[in-house]
Design an enzyme around this catalytic site. Structure first.
Site, PDB file in Angstrom:
ATOM      1  N   ASN B 171       1.048  -1.164   0.155  1.00 20.73           N
ATOM      2  CA  ASN B 171      -0.162   0.072  -0.017  1.00 20.73           C
ATOM      3  C   ASN B 171       1.091   1.083  -0.069  1.00 20.73           C
ATOM      4  O   ASN B 171       1.841   1.247   0.739  1.00 20.73           O
ATOM      5  CB  ASN B 171      -0.989   0.132   1.278  1.00 20.73           C
ATOM      6  CG  ASN B 171      -1.960  -1.150   1.213  1.00 20.73           C
ATOM      7  OD1 ASN B 171      -2.309  -1.535   0.357  1.00 20.73           O
ATOM      8  ND2 ASN B 171      -2.124  -1.608   2.589  1.00 20.73           N
ATOM      9  N   HIS B 182       8.167   4.800   5.661  1.00 21.08           N
ATOM     10  CA  HIS B 182       9.329   4.132   5.357  1.00 21.08           C
ATOM     11  C   HIS B 182       8.745   3.063   4.252  1.00 21.08           C
ATOM     12  O   HIS B 182       7.921   2.356   4.663  1.00 21.08           O
ATOM     13  CB  HIS B 182      10.048   3.392   6.591  1.00 21.08           C
ATOM     14  CG  HIS B 182      11.673   2.851   6.336  1.00 21.08           C
ATOM     15  ND1 HIS B 182      12.495   3.349   7.019  1.00 21.08           N
ATOM     16  CD2 HIS B 182      11.787   1.916   5.530  1.00 21.08           C
ATOM     17  CE1 HIS B 182      13.360   2.649   6.645  1.00 21.08           C
ATOM     18  NE2 HIS B 182      13.271   1.678   5.454  1.00 21.08           N
ATOM     19  N   HIS B 184       7.615   0.049   2.672  1.00 21.04           N
ATOM     20  CA  HIS B 184       7.521  -1.373   3.046  1.00 21.04           C
ATOM     21  C   HIS B 184       6.380  -1.913   2.415  1.00 21.04           C
ATOM     22  O   HIS B 184       5.414  -1.180   1.935  1.00 21.04           O
ATOM     23  CB  HIS B 184       7.473  -1.697   4.608  1.00 21.04           C
ATOM     24  CG  HIS B 184       6.312  -0.969   5.095  1.00 21.04           C
ATOM     25  ND1 HIS B 184       6.027   0.526   5.088  1.00 21.04           N
ATOM     26  CD2 HIS B 184       5.145  -1.397   5.794  1.00 21.04           C
ATOM     27  CE1 HIS B 184       4.825   0.676   5.693  1.00 21.04           C
ATOM     28  NE2 HIS B 184       4.212  -0.511   5.971  1.00 21.04           N
ATOM     29  N   GLN B 186       3.616  -5.593   2.827  1.00 22.75           N
ATOM     30  CA  GLN B 186       3.153  -6.790   3.713  1.00 22.75           C
ATOM     31  C   GLN B 186       3.106  -8.099   2.829  1.00 22.75           C
ATOM     32  O   GLN B 186       2.748  -8.014   1.663  1.00 22.75           O
ATOM     33  CB  GLN B 186       1.924  -6.383   4.210  1.00 22.75           C
ATOM     34  CG  GLN B 186       2.048  -4.815   4.989  1.00 22.75           C
ATOM     35  CD  GLN B 186       0.658  -4.884   5.707  1.00 22.75           C
ATOM     36  OE1 GLN B 186       0.088  -5.793   6.578  1.00 22.75           O
ATOM     37  NE2 GLN B 186      -0.059  -3.628   5.570  1.00 22.75           N
TER      38      GLN B 186
END
Lengths: 369, 369
Positions: B171, B182, B184, B186
């Site tokens: 996202n 930051h 990233h 999932q």
């Protein structure tokens, strides 16, 4: 219910509905006299197995107009026409000027496999002449009228012979993309049964075949017996946070007697359905003390090719706030896998909603057990 | 690819991945030493036919922390531990502290029909030690490493014997609910095949049965032949706006040779896949001159119970801006009917994306015909 059908200068249909006889006291206006030039197209998504609608002309649609121009207000100055005339009426329904689907969609130019005309219909439903009101502000009589209007539109759309499924909905709040603040909803009518309604019909039919009873009857019985998820029970209709809620504070309105279409409801059932809807909307606004952004959808059986009594008529509300100031987003798992993650158990959500004071002196419903 | 597996003080797993050998130069930290007390639950949605995940402990999760506390940055002060140690590594994967699913989910208390333990796994993937970078800023080598990491996680999760489907996603942007800036992503690993992947497998298998060829092979051939929707063709991998795009500027990355899992790709194919991904991300940010909010999902075949070579491995990006400053919302028809309305034809979207300058002096791809 009273109504009057008229035609707009640009050829679009308009129906005015009223609790009392409809009176029109000005010309029938339209923001533009140019006929709608919509050439909507559908394409088949072969991996998800669903149609996608394309309507390039929609990019120019009205977006948060200034208050002095409200297309859903009655026209005051004929030099600046809106969508609606002056007069005595409560609710208005007209063809969307920026439709994603039309009954007269022409065959598209040859395109990739699975391209066809975007056949269907998109309508706008103005809920009230009060530009600053909410759906929750409508009286019990006005809400019953709205349910009757949705039923009437469904019957009319089925009568075209081109429509197989009708979805009435309201997007409420800029957080969910609302472009006009005047209280209103929309209707999408499809020439096929879309995935969600197709799935609901299949699962409800399987339940009926397995148990010999409508899914909705068993659902209502189980929720009344448990009580923990009931928000309000008006006897002929009730509101619950379903045990499988996908959104925090998701609320369903269901009739106590199973029905497949709004037009299946008696006048008394319709009024009870409107009361639990009004109650649910007010509780959602009261929950965090701010207007709750939400999506409201009316789920009815497919139309136009046999009846489907197994389909469970109901209204779903998806509230978009999961906590004050915190929006629920549809992200990776919801969109990428089709599975929702919900931070709030339905029983806890229902308890909070029951505790909301909906009106001075009004008794809040206590848990059933 | 180099990696090192370690355990956090609270018992969660952490793997550090590097293009070069991994070196850890501080203690392995965790923001809290308390073991994660997650009791995720799933319930069955009988009308939509899908699971819903409940994780009440998630409401307290980290939400847009101040820059001085970035849980994805290496720990500088042991008195204020983050999720990651100092050291030489490029990518880190660790168990989500606020999981919607866990491999050790206990049986829930008796609940409504269709209630069970939320078995699965939720991981966080830190893309780069650069807190202010973008996925698009990763080098070709780093992007190939990320694809290898996603492949490695998928293999490991399949190896637990409890997982049937793995979804990696990113996202990007506060507009889609990102709570940490930051860079990233999932991973959600399910103990069943969720609706989207189940549907893709079914439709791809039907295509293979009907035509004797993988769906992905026919898709790539048709898109290369048409050319109008190709954004970039790197030979071994290409990016396209699919002819059935549901979002304006929706972009798919596909391998030219059909594959079902990232681990099926050769090193050269992986690098080409990373190049078209990097190119696509940069074009989306360049399109309106603002960072494009998006959802990126990696679609791989089910795992853990036989192979599914018919499944079309691909990455989908759903950009959330349909025009400058205008978000695409999922509203009535998308959520209530499961059908998307898109204002932008895929061919027009692809033309605009091809015209974006991705880097000084870099050649933009011309339409194939």
């Amino acid at each position: 219910m009273h109504h009057r059908d008229v035609l707009k200068p640009d050829g679009r249909a308009l129906t005015l509905y009223g609790v009392r006889p409809v009176q029109v006291t000005s010309e029938i206006p339209s923001p533009s006299v140019d006929p709608v030039d919509a050439r909507p197209v559908m394409r088949w998504h072969p991996l998800r197995g669903e149609w996608v609608m394309y309507a390039a002309h929609r990019l120019g649609r009205t977006f948060l107009p200034p208050p002095e121009y409200n297309p859903l207000a009655p026209t005051r100055d004929p030099a600046h026409p809106t969508e609606l005339p002056r007069g005595e009426y409560d609710i208005a329904v007209f063809d969307n000027r920026f439709p994603s689907l039309t009954l007269t969609a022409p065959d598209p130019e040859p395109g990739p496999a699975g391209t066809r005309a975007g056949v269907g219909k998109c309508e706008v439903v103005m809920f009230s002449q009060d530009a600053h009101g909410r759906l929750a502000d409508l009286s019990e009589t006005q809400l019953a009228l709205l349910l009757d209007v949705w039923a009437d539109r469904t019957t009319r759309l089925a009568g075209t012979g081109q429509i197989r499924s009708v979805l009435a909905f309201e997007n409420r709040g800029v957080e969910v993309g609302v472009t006009l603040h005047h209280p209103h909803g929309q209707i999408y009518a499809f020439d096929h049964v879309p995935p969600v309604q197709a799935r609901m019909l299949t699962t409800a039919q399987a339940h009926h075949a397995a148990h010999g009873r409508p899914w909705l009857a068993d659902f209502v019985q189980a929720e009344q017996a448990a009580g923990t998820r009931v928000i309000r029970d008006e006897g002929l209709a009730l509101s619950v946070v379903p045990p499988f809620a996908r959104f925090p504070y998701e609320t369903w309105m269901v009739p106590a007697r199973p029905a497949a279409l709004l037009s299946d409801l008696s006048a008394e059932e319709t009024r009870a359905f409107g009361r639990v809807l009004q109650d649910a909307l007010r509780r959602l606004d009261g929950l965090f003390g701010v207007p709750m952004p939400y999506l409201l959808t009316v789920h009815q059986a497919p139309v136009g090719a046999g009846s489907h009594p197994e389909f469970p008529l109901h209204i779903e509300i998806y509230p978009y706030l999961r906590a004050p100031g915190r929006l629920k987003f549809l992200a990776g798992t919801e969109q990428g896998a089709g599975e929702f993650a919900n931070d709030k158990f339905p029983e806890a959500a229902a308890q909070e909603l029951r505790a909301v004071s909906v009106a001075p002196g009004e008794r809040n419903i206590e848990p059933g057990n």
